[in-house]
Design a protein around this motif. Structure first.
Motif, PDB file in Angstrom:
ATOM      1  N   ALA A  78       0.856  -1.190   0.000  1.00  0.00           N
ATOM      2  CA  ALA A  78       0.000   0.000   0.000  1.00  0.00           C
ATOM      3  C   ALA A  78       0.892   1.241   0.000  1.00  0.00           C
ATOM      4  O   ALA A  78       2.016   1.203   0.523  1.00  0.00           O
ATOM      5  CB  ALA A  78      -0.900  -0.001   1.232  1.00  0.00           C
ATOM      6  N   PRO A  79       0.428   2.349  -0.584  1.00  0.00           N
ATOM      7  CA  PRO A  79       1.264   3.552  -0.648  1.00  0.00           C
ATOM      8  C   PRO A  79       1.801   3.999   0.705  1.00  0.00           C
ATOM      9  O   PRO A  79       2.962   4.414   0.815  1.00  0.00           O
ATOM     10  CB  PRO A  79       0.331   4.594  -1.258  1.00  0.00           C
ATOM     11  CG  PRO A  79      -0.642   3.808  -2.070  1.00  0.00           C
ATOM     12  CD  PRO A  79      -0.842   2.533  -1.318  1.00  0.00           C
ATOM     13  N   SER A  80       0.975   3.926   1.747  1.00  0.00           N
ATOM     14  CA  SER A  80       1.442   4.358   3.067  1.00  0.00           C
ATOM     15  C   SER A  80       2.545   3.452   3.594  1.00  0.00           C
ATOM     16  O   SER A  80       3.501   3.915   4.230  1.00  0.00           O
ATOM     17  CB  SER A  80       0.271   4.381   4.054  1.00  0.00           C
ATOM     18  OG  SER A  80      -0.319   3.087   4.166  1.00  0.00           O
ATOM     19  N   ILE A  81       2.429   2.147   3.308  1.00  0.00           N
ATOM     20  CA  ILE A  81       3.454   1.208   3.754  1.00  0.00           C
ATOM     21  C   ILE A  81       4.736   1.414   2.951  1.00  0.00           C
ATOM     22  O   ILE A  81       5.847   1.368   3.491  1.00  0.00           O
ATOM     23  CB  ILE A  81       2.950  -0.238   3.646  1.00  0.00           C
ATOM     24  CG1 ILE A  81       1.751  -0.436   4.580  1.00  0.00           C
ATOM     25  CG2 ILE A  81       4.059  -1.227   3.977  1.00  0.00           C
ATOM     26  CD1 ILE A  81       1.123  -1.807   4.481  1.00  0.00           C
ATOM     27  N   GLN A  85       8.224   2.226   4.711  1.00  0.00           N
ATOM     28  CA  GLN A  85       9.385   1.353   4.573  1.00  0.00           C
ATOM     29  C   GLN A  85      10.577   2.071   3.957  1.00  0.00           C
ATOM     30  O   GLN A  85      11.722   1.890   4.378  1.00  0.00           O
ATOM     31  CB  GLN A  85       9.015   0.128   3.729  1.00  0.00           C
ATOM     32  CG  GLN A  85       8.149  -0.883   4.455  1.00  0.00           C
ATOM     33  CD  GLN A  85       8.067  -2.207   3.721  1.00  0.00           C
ATOM     34  OE1 GLN A  85       8.707  -2.411   2.679  1.00  0.00           O
ATOM     35  NE2 GLN A  85       7.270  -3.120   4.252  1.00  0.00           N
ATOM     36  N   ARG A  86      10.319   2.901   2.933  1.00  0.00           N
ATOM     37  CA  ARG A  86      11.425   3.611   2.307  1.00  0.00           C
ATOM     38  C   ARG A  86      11.993   4.690   3.225  1.00  0.00           C
ATOM     39  O   ARG A  86      13.198   4.957   3.205  1.00  0.00           O
ATOM     40  CB  ARG A  86      10.988   4.211   0.968  1.00  0.00           C
ATOM     41  CG  ARG A  86      10.601   3.187  -0.065  1.00  0.00           C
ATOM     42  CD  ARG A  86      11.630   2.108  -0.220  1.00  0.00           C
ATOM     43  NE  ARG A  86      12.792   2.523  -0.987  1.00  0.00           N
ATOM     44  CZ  ARG A  86      13.932   1.866  -1.052  1.00  0.00           C
ATOM     45  NH1 ARG A  86      14.094   0.749  -0.359  1.00  0.00           N
ATOM     46  NH2 ARG A  86      14.926   2.312  -1.791  1.00  0.00           N
ATOM     47  N   THR A  87      11.137   5.306   4.022  1.00  0.00           N
ATOM     48  CA  THR A  87      11.641   6.276   4.994  1.00  0.00           C
ATOM     49  C   THR A  87      12.544   5.588   6.013  1.00  0.00           C
ATOM     50  O   THR A  87      13.616   6.090   6.354  1.00  0.00           O
ATOM     51  CB  THR A  87      10.473   6.978   5.698  1.00  0.00           C
ATOM     52  OG1 THR A  87       9.672   7.672   4.733  1.00  0.00           O
ATOM     53  CG2 THR A  87      10.977   7.971   6.736  1.00  0.00           C
ATOM     54  N   ALA A  88      12.095   4.418   6.482  1.00  0.00           N
ATOM     55  CA  ALA A  88      12.902   3.670   7.454  1.00  0.00           C
ATOM     56  C   ALA A  88      14.217   3.191   6.856  1.00  0.00           C
ATOM     57  O   ALA A  88      15.208   3.028   7.574  1.00  0.00           O
ATOM     58  CB  ALA A  88      12.103   2.471   7.969  1.00  0.00           C
ATOM     59  N   ARG A  89      14.240   3.003   5.539  1.00  0.00           N
ATOM     60  CA  ARG A  89      15.454   2.513   4.881  1.00  0.00           C
ATOM     61  C   ARG A  89      16.417   3.643   4.517  1.00  0.00           C
ATOM     62  O   ARG A  89      17.647   3.448   4.528  1.00  0.00           O
ATOM     63  CB  ARG A  89      15.058   1.756   3.608  1.00  0.00           C
ATOM     64  CG  ARG A  89      16.150   0.915   2.966  1.00  0.00           C
ATOM     65  CD  ARG A  89      16.366  -0.377   3.721  1.00  0.00           C
ATOM     66  NE  ARG A  89      17.323  -1.236   3.042  1.00  0.00           N
ATOM     67  CZ  ARG A  89      16.993  -2.176   2.156  1.00  0.00           C
ATOM     68  NH1 ARG A  89      15.725  -2.359   1.845  1.00  0.00           N
ATOM     69  NH2 ARG A  89      17.914  -2.920   1.601  1.00  0.00           N
ATOM     70  N   LEU A  90      15.881   4.825   4.183  1.00  0.00           N
ATOM     71  CA  LEU A  90      16.713   5.905   3.663  1.00  0.00           C
ATOM     72  C   LEU A  90      17.025   7.003   4.682  1.00  0.00           C
ATOM     73  O   LEU A  90      18.094   7.623   4.609  1.00  0.00           O
ATOM     74  CB  LEU A  90      16.046   6.533   2.439  1.00  0.00           C
ATOM     75  CG  LEU A  90      15.865   5.613   1.226  1.00  0.00           C
ATOM     76  CD1 LEU A  90      15.057   6.310   0.148  1.00  0.00           C
ATOM     77  CD2 LEU A  90      17.207   5.155   0.682  1.00  0.00           C
ATOM     78  N   LEU A  91      16.108   7.274   5.592  1.00  0.00           N
ATOM     79  CA  LEU A  91      16.322   8.392   6.517  1.00  0.00           C
ATOM     80  C   LEU A  91      17.450   8.129   7.515  1.00  0.00           C
ATOM     81  O   LEU A  91      18.280   9.030   7.744  1.00  0.00           O
ATOM     82  CB  LEU A  91      15.018   8.729   7.243  1.00  0.00           C
ATOM     83  CG  LEU A  91      15.056   9.992   8.114  1.00  0.00           C
ATOM     84  CD1 LEU A  91      15.437  11.213   7.292  1.00  0.00           C
ATOM     85  CD2 LEU A  91      13.698  10.204   8.800  1.00  0.00           C
ATOM     86  N   PRO A  92      17.539   6.949   8.153  1.00  0.00           N
ATOM     87  CA  PRO A  92      18.661   6.739   9.086  1.00  0.00           C
ATOM     88  C   PRO A  92      20.036   6.907   8.445  1.00  0.00           C
ATOM     89  O   PRO A  92      20.901   7.576   9.039  1.00  0.00           O
ATOM     90  CB  PRO A  92      18.426   5.309   9.601  1.00  0.00           C
ATOM     91  CG  PRO A  92      16.951   5.111   9.481  1.00  0.00           C
ATOM     92  CD  PRO A  92      16.575   5.818   8.221  1.00  0.00           C
ATOM     93  N   TYR A 154      17.163  13.188  -2.008  1.00  0.00           N
ATOM     94  CA  TYR A 154      16.259  13.361  -3.143  1.00  0.00           C
ATOM     95  C   TYR A 154      15.460  12.085  -3.402  1.00  0.00           C
ATOM     96  O   TYR A 154      14.262  12.130  -3.707  1.00  0.00           O
ATOM     97  CB  TYR A 154      17.060  13.746  -4.391  1.00  0.00           C
ATOM     98  CG  TYR A 154      17.457  15.198  -4.445  1.00  0.00           C
ATOM     99  CD1 TYR A 154      17.917  15.867  -3.315  1.00  0.00           C
ATOM    100  CD2 TYR A 154      17.391  15.923  -5.625  1.00  0.00           C
ATOM    101  CE1 TYR A 154      18.295  17.199  -3.361  1.00  0.00           C
ATOM    102  CE2 TYR A 154      17.766  17.260  -5.686  1.00  0.00           C
ATOM    103  CZ  TYR A 154      18.213  17.891  -4.551  1.00  0.00           C
ATOM    104  OH  TYR A 154      18.580  19.212  -4.587  1.00  0.00           O
ATOM    105  N   LEU A 155      16.109  10.941  -3.295  1.00  0.00           N
ATOM    106  CA  LEU A 155      15.419   9.676  -3.508  1.00  0.00           C
ATOM    107  C   LEU A 155      14.302   9.485  -2.490  1.00  0.00           C
ATOM    108  O   LEU A 155      13.203   9.009  -2.830  1.00  0.00           O
ATOM    109  CB  LEU A 155      16.419   8.517  -3.431  1.00  0.00           C
ATOM    110  CG  LEU A 155      15.881   7.121  -3.725  1.00  0.00           C
ATOM    111  CD1 LEU A 155      15.262   7.046  -5.108  1.00  0.00           C
ATOM    112  CD2 LEU A 155      17.010   6.088  -3.598  1.00  0.00           C
ATOM    113  N   LEU A 156      14.552   9.856  -1.247  1.00  0.00           N
ATOM    114  CA  LEU A 156      13.519   9.762  -0.224  1.00  0.00           C
ATOM    115  C   LEU A 156      12.335  10.666  -0.552  1.00  0.00           C
ATOM    116  O   LEU A 156      11.171  10.241  -0.497  1.00  0.00           O
ATOM    117  CB  LEU A 156      14.106  10.140   1.137  1.00  0.00           C
ATOM    118  CG  LEU A 156      13.129  10.221   2.316  1.00  0.00           C
ATOM    119  CD1 LEU A 156      12.394   8.907   2.515  1.00  0.00           C
ATOM    120  CD2 LEU A 156      13.857  10.632   3.596  1.00  0.00           C
ATOM    121  N   VAL A 157      12.604  11.905  -0.918  1.00  0.00           N
ATOM    122  CA  VAL A 157      11.526  12.838  -1.258  1.00  0.00           C
ATOM    123  C   VAL A 157      10.747  12.341  -2.466  1.00  0.00           C
ATOM    124  O   VAL A 157       9.501  12.366  -2.478  1.00  0.00           O
ATOM    125  CB  VAL A 157      12.095  14.246  -1.505  1.00  0.00           C
ATOM    126  CG1 VAL A 157      11.019  15.171  -2.069  1.00  0.00           C
ATOM    127  CG2 VAL A 157      12.665  14.825  -0.217  1.00  0.00           C
TER     128      VAL A 157
END
Length: 398
Positions: A78-81, A85-92, A154-157
């Motif tokens: 789902a879009p929210s998931i 998941q990508r935030t958890a992978r890229l932000l740290p 940029y990839l995260l955004v």
């Protein structure tokens, strides 16, 4: 024989190759006579056309392949998931990089360019509090900074924007995907060149390229369009077939455009006057021909020859992101100190490349075995030993 499965191993190989080219490119930035964080005291002018061989397309290709990887994830989540998941992978990794990995780059930059001599601890306190006031005629160093990790930001955004588009505009994305799949082969080759040329002609003079997110209009148009193209075409067999058919003509166009643009850049590199406006405009489009022609050629040859697994793929697919995170800091620190050793330049360059690869490899080998470190380098928080689940992560799994 090519792998008949729907797994896009070719995109995995292309992603890995593009990231390792980036490492070599940043080694080159230490020697080429262009501005960078630290510089060799003996710049090499002939490296300029060599560096221009990948300049137009390297990062655009990475955004395109990242968009394709996101597509295979998005179809299962789902879009929210997906966004979570990508935030958890890229932000740290981005935050950790800005706080720990990147600061030595800024430190050695002000040591070399501003003569800073108060030590790293004094620097770091000012780095964190944006109170360094490190300025010269070209402007001030703004900290904390992400330097080469701008790609991660940029990839995260872009992923978050795409998740929103999927949630609220999926029908429009489907129609756009279908339209791209129907494009004739030559339109697929030529139409993006016109788009990229116009973007470079209109937006680059206005915005430049800042990597600062909020004032980087040209770069966003370029990078997000590549990201979206990768997302929309990742599962299209029709597009893949046309890419294969176009690979040789695209390669010929890219080589001719590269030669023309390199000659232009070399001719005017030290000129006392600017080239004519008409020539500059023409070169904007020549650059676009090189950019898109090379991307089409790489995707086409990759689809034709690289869509197969290999034992090395399981290692490289996981290693490439940690390598990317640490490589530029290693180059900056090692380059600064090697330049003071008075070694023959060929030996120095060989040592710089070897030290960079060795340090990146050692970092990955440590990080993958320490659960607390894995998320900080973009790895899933799994068991420290490589397990069966880690063996091959094809592009369809993100």
């Amino acid at each position: 024989m090519n792998d008949p499965s729907p797994r896009r191993y070719d995109l995995d190989w292309i992603r890995i190759g593009a990231f390792f080219l980036l490492i070599l490119y940043h080694v080159g930035m230490f020697y080429v006579p262009w501005d960078w964080h630290v510089k060799s005291p003996h710049p090499i002018a002939w490296l300029e056309p060599v560096m221009l061989a990948t300049n137009p397309w390297r990062l655009s290709l990475l955004f395109l392949v990242s968009g394709a990887a996101t597509r295979f994830m998005a179809d299962k989540l789902a879009p929210s998931i997906l966004a979570g998941q990508r935030t958890a992978r890229l932000l740290p990794p981005l935050v950790f990089g800005m706080l720990i990995v990147v600061p030595p780059q800024s430190y050695y930059e002000i040591v070399e360019q501003l003569g800073f001599d108060q030590g790293y601890l004094a620097f770091y306190g000012r780095y964190l509090t944006a109170s360094g006031n490190w300025c010269d005629a070209d402007g001030c160093l703004i900290t904390p900074t992400w330097n080469h990790l701008w790609f991660v930001a940029y990839l995260l955004v872009y992923t978050l924007v795409l998740a929103g588009l999927i949630a609220w505009g999926r029908p429009a994305l489907i129609r756009l995907e279908q339209a791209l799949a129907r494009l004739p082969a030559w339109t697929l080759l030529l139409a993006p060149i016109v788009f990229l040329g116009l973007a470079r002609a209109v937006l680059l003079p206005r915005f430049g390229v800042t990597h600062a997110l909020v004032d980087d209009g040209y770069n966003h148009v370029l990078s997000f369009s590549m990201f979206l193209f990768g997302y929309l075409t990742a599962k299209s067999e029709a597009v893949r077939t046309r890419l294969i058919a176009l690979r040789w003509p695209a390669l010929a166009l890219a080589v001719c455009a590269y030669l023309a643009f390199s000659l232009y850049a070399w001719t005017w590199r030290d000129a006392a006057t600017d080239p004519a406006a008409s020539l500059v405009l023409a070169m904007r489009f020549v650059y676009a021909v090189d950019q898109w022609g090379a991307i089409i050629a790489i995707l086409g040859f990759g689809a034709r020859h690289l869509n197969r697994s290999h034992p090395a793929l399981s290692y490289l697919t996981l290693a490439v992101f940690p390598y990317y995170i640490v490589h530029q800091t290693v180059i900056v620190v090692a380059g600064h100190h090697l330049a003071q050793a008075g070694l023959p330049q060929a030996l120095e360059a060989a040592l710089l490349i070897s030290l960079t690869v060795a340090a990146c490899g050692a970092t990955y080998e440590v990080v993958r075995r320490v659960p607390l470190l894995r998320p900080l380098f973009g790895l899933k928080p799994e068991a420290p030993a490589v397990t069966t689940a880690e063996r091959v992560l094809p592009i369809r799994n993100g």
